[in-house]
Design a protein around this motif. Sequence first.
Motif, short mmCIF file in Angstrom:
data_model
loop_
_atom_site.label_atom_id
_atom_site.label_comp_id
_atom_site.label_asym_id
_atom_site.label_seq_id
_atom_site.Cartn_x
_atom_site.Cartn_y
_atom_site.Cartn_z
N PHE A 122 0.85 -1.19 0.00
CA PHE A 122 0.00 0.00 0.00
C PHE A 122 0.89 1.25 0.00
O PHE A 122 2.11 1.14 -0.14
N GLN A 147 -2.29 -3.23 -7.04
CA GLN A 147 -3.00 -4.19 -6.18
C GLN A 147 -3.29 -5.49 -6.92
O GLN A 147 -3.21 -6.57 -6.34
N LEU A 174 -8.02 -3.27 -0.89
CA LEU A 174 -7.59 -2.05 -1.57
C LEU A 174 -8.00 -2.06 -3.04
O LEU A 174 -8.38 -1.03 -3.60
#
Length: 248
Positions: free
Chosen positions: A25, A56, A172
């Motif tokens: 992240f 991601q 995410l």
Amino acid sequence: MDEMGLVLFAVAAFAGGFVSGFSGFAMGLVVSGVWLHIITPVQTAALIAGYGLLTQGYGILKLRQALSWRAIWPLSLGTTIGIPTGVVLLTYLSPVHLRFGVGTLLALYAIYSLARPAFKPMKIGIMADIAIGLVNGLVGGLTGLGGIVSTISCQWRGWTKDVQRGVFQPVLFAAFVVISISMGITGAFTSETVKLYGLGLPFLLAGLWSGFRVYGKIDDEMFRKAVLALLLLAGLSLIVPPLVSGGA
């Protein structure tokens, strides 16, 4: 954009890809610090959303053996509900004070956690995970830092670094899907933004690959501390601007 701007844009793309490959992240946190000085805020947000789907998705592919759909779906469900809710709430709340408050909590949590051993593993049920996902989405919609709360909750469970990333990266991804659809509806993905996306793509991919190489060489404790350091940076990114501008 002049030549120096292009260099800074490419370096930021590489750095953002590296951090995402290493931690899973914080790509947007890294690139926005540079891009907001050379391209528009809308272009920056659109590129972060577009690149976020890529980083991601790559992380999910690399860690597919560690995926736990039982843990992923409640957090993802809450997140997809929370993001648009948070965006709507922005029209009724003070974004400056809200970001300052969230940033303070993040910084305090990160500092406390860095100063002490890891938390004793917690068991969290499905309804609690949906609630965590909802808060995760709300924080993302209100501050632009999607995935922060779900990342923290994965640390609480005492999972290995692969299992943690195998959960918070799909969450995410779901957040970036919601954000990208919203931005597409508003017309944020212009031809100029698409050109910038293509320009930064090779540098982002190189950084992403390099970050994953480093990630494979660290242990669970080092990963925990790296995530906490990035959470502290995220908190400071929300605290410092209001202090500098005198808005808090």
